[in-house]
Design a protein around this motif. Structure first.
Motif, short mmCIF file in Angstrom:
data_model
loop_
_atom_site.label_atom_id
_atom_site.label_comp_id
_atom_site.label_asym_id
_atom_site.label_seq_id
_atom_site.Cartn_x
_atom_site.Cartn_y
_atom_site.Cartn_z
N PHE A 95 29.28 39.01 47.94
CA PHE A 95 30.30 40.19 47.48
C PHE A 95 31.09 39.34 46.41
O PHE A 95 31.68 39.97 45.65
CB PHE A 95 31.15 39.94 48.79
N LEU A 96 31.07 37.97 46.06
CA LEU A 96 31.67 37.42 45.24
C LEU A 96 31.04 37.57 43.76
O LEU A 96 31.82 37.90 42.56
CB LEU A 96 31.73 35.98 45.20
N PHE A 97 30.06 37.85 43.37
CA PHE A 97 29.21 37.84 42.10
C PHE A 97 29.51 39.33 41.72
O PHE A 97 30.09 39.53 40.42
CB PHE A 97 27.58 37.82 42.34
N PRO A 98 29.48 40.44 42.27
CA PRO A 98 30.01 41.69 41.77
C PRO A 98 31.34 41.83 41.68
O PRO A 98 31.82 42.40 40.48
CB PRO A 98 29.64 42.74 42.87
N TRP A 99 32.34 41.04 42.65
CA TRP A 99 33.44 40.76 42.08
C TRP A 99 34.14 40.35 40.86
O TRP A 99 34.91 40.67 40.06
CB TRP A 99 34.38 40.30 43.42
N ALA A 100 33.32 39.23 40.38
CA ALA A 100 33.42 38.75 39.33
C ALA A 100 33.23 39.47 37.84
O ALA A 100 33.99 39.48 37.08
CB ALA A 100 32.46 37.34 39.03
N THR A 101 32.07 40.44 38.26
CA THR A 101 32.19 41.20 37.03
C THR A 101 33.06 42.22 37.08
O THR A 101 33.46 42.91 35.95
CB THR A 101 30.76 42.01 37.14
N VAL A 102 33.55 43.02 38.18
CA VAL A 102 34.60 43.94 38.03
C VAL A 102 36.02 43.25 37.59
O VAL A 102 37.01 43.90 37.02
CB VAL A 102 34.63 44.77 39.47
N THR A 112 41.76 43.81 41.96
CA THR A 112 40.40 43.04 42.68
C THR A 112 40.90 41.44 43.19
O THR A 112 40.27 41.12 43.98
CB THR A 112 39.36 42.99 41.79
N LEU A 113 41.80 41.01 42.42
CA LEU A 113 42.39 39.76 42.73
C LEU A 113 43.21 39.62 44.28
O LEU A 113 42.86 38.86 44.71
CB LEU A 113 43.40 39.15 41.72
N VAL A 114 43.90 40.53 44.42
CA VAL A 114 44.49 40.48 45.76
C VAL A 114 43.56 41.15 46.62
O VAL A 114 43.74 40.31 48.00
CB VAL A 114 45.64 41.96 45.78
N GLU A 115 42.45 42.01 46.34
CA GLU A 115 41.49 42.37 47.72
C GLU A 115 40.66 40.84 47.84
O GLU A 115 40.29 40.80 48.94
CB GLU A 115 40.61 43.45 47.12
N MET A 116 40.34 40.11 46.84
CA MET A 116 39.49 38.84 46.95
C MET A 116 40.29 38.00 47.76
O MET A 116 39.77 37.33 48.68
CB MET A 116 39.01 38.26 45.76
N PHE A 117 41.49 37.87 47.50
CA PHE A 117 42.24 36.78 48.16
C PHE A 117 42.30 37.17 49.93
O PHE A 117 42.40 36.47 50.59
CB PHE A 117 43.62 36.64 47.80
N ILE A 118 42.67 38.48 50.09
CA ILE A 118 42.44 39.06 51.57
C ILE A 118 41.20 38.76 52.02
O ILE A 118 41.04 38.28 53.30
CB ILE A 118 42.89 40.56 51.30
N PHE A 119 40.15 39.19 51.40
CA PHE A 119 38.67 38.82 52.13
C PHE A 119 38.65 37.17 52.18
O PHE A 119 38.11 36.97 53.31
CB PHE A 119 37.64 39.23 51.03
#
Length: 139
Positions: A95-102, A112-119
């Motif tokens: 999940f982290l790799f596609p997040w880094a591109t978005v 996306t930063l807030v969503e990743m911190f929640i995840f």
């Protein structure tokens, strides 16, 4: 003039659709060839192998050692827990790799930063729970 334009558009659409389906027909043909190759290999193996069942051949084979005792063995649950934790963190990395591109795309940074911190927070809570239960202590 409209009829001519409509006909040329229909012909162009038909040509594009024919090329589209032709590419799928190649994939279908390769899949069929693959299935036939496997079927022929299994059929040839069945026809060419010797079939001579003996009592020794029908025994359970376990690393060259004759089987002794029951077939059931006790396995500790903690090995499954380690495997489960590994799967959780493997999914996290996927999940982290596609997040880094978005995240690098314009307009998506803060969301996306807030969503990743929640995840990552959910993962941290799960890891903390496993730590508190003593699952991570190797004994």
């Amino acid at each position: 003039m409209r009829e001519t334009l409509g006909d040329s558009t229909a012909v162009a659409t038909h040509v594009v659709a024919a090329g589209y389906f032709r590419s799928y027909s190649v994939v279908g043909l390769l899949a069929l060839i693959g299935v036939l190759f496997v079927a022929v290999a299994f059929g040839a193996g069945r026809l060419l192998r010797p079939v001579v069942p003996t009592p020794e051949k029908l025994l359970t084979y376990e690393c060259g050692v004759d089987p002794v005792g029951e077939g059931w063995a006790h396995t500790q649950v903690r090995y499954y827990v380690y495997a489960f934790l590994y799967v959780i963190f493997a999914v996290d990395s996927i999940f982290l790799f596609p997040w880094a591109t978005v995240f690098a795309a314009p307009g998506y940074g803060a969301t996306t930063l807030v969503e990743m911190f929640i995840f990552l927070g959910f993962l941290a809570v799960g890891l903390l729970y496993a730590y508190k239960k003593g699952v991570l202590a190797w004994t």
